[in-house]
Design a protein around this motif. Sequence first.
Motif, PDB file in Angstrom:
ATOM      1  N   THR A   1       3.124  56.395  29.874  1.00  0.00           N
ATOM      2  CA  THR A   1       2.478  56.925  28.495  1.00  0.00           C
ATOM      3  C   THR A   1       2.753  58.245  28.057  1.00  0.00           C
ATOM      4  O   THR A   1       3.269  59.049  28.822  1.00  0.00           O
ATOM      5  CB  THR A   1       0.777  56.692  28.412  1.00  0.00           C
TER       6      THR A   1
ATOM      7  N   GLU B   1       1.706  54.457  23.412  1.00  0.00           N
ATOM      8  CA  GLU B   1       2.926  53.786  24.379  1.00  0.00           C
ATOM      9  C   GLU B   1       4.151  54.589  24.135  1.00  0.00           C
ATOM     10  O   GLU B   1       4.177  55.163  22.924  1.00  0.00           O
ATOM     11  CB  GLU B   1       3.057  52.244  23.714  1.00  0.00           C
TER      12      GLU B   1
ATOM     13  N   ARG C   1       1.718  56.895  16.554  1.00  0.00           N
ATOM     14  CA  ARG C   1       3.027  56.083  16.919  1.00  0.00           C
ATOM     15  C   ARG C   1       3.705  55.962  15.599  1.00  0.00           C
ATOM     16  O   ARG C   1       3.344  55.397  14.793  1.00  0.00           O
ATOM     17  CB  ARG C   1       2.774  55.079  17.805  1.00  0.00           C
TER      18      ARG C   1
END
Length: 152
Positions: free
Chosen positions: A64, A106, A132
Amino acid sequence: MTEMPRTAVDRAPRLTLDQVNAFLAVEFPQIAQDGPTYEVEDIGYGTARMRLIHHERHLRPGGTISGPSMMALADVALYVALLGAIGPVKLAVTTNFSINFLRRPEPGDLIATCRYLKIGRSLAVGEAELARAGTAEAVAHVVATYSIPPRT
């Protein structure tokens, strides 16, 4: 004494995208020491959008994006947003920084979207949302205060 409201002209960014990138390259070359790390995508008066360019060095065990990488993105992006309002002030510094990690990001590019809630003569308070790239779901929320040096 009542402060006059700012006009649209007063709200123009004090630096262009090219100017802020040139400023960062000269004054903070260390942020690109191991290759491109950040990309300023947009700058406005007290606003900015900045990208953390994905690299293995930003990961922690478990695959991560690390907390320190997210904190650095938010700090640099909020600094850029402040420069959009006050111009190229090298010595504006972080005096308070609080981050809430909301979900596990992620691997991939992260985007920090920043805005200032208040910009005074000596202090400015802003917030950043990190997500993200390509998603709207926040992975972290930051509130920070910056000290603005006296104008000489």
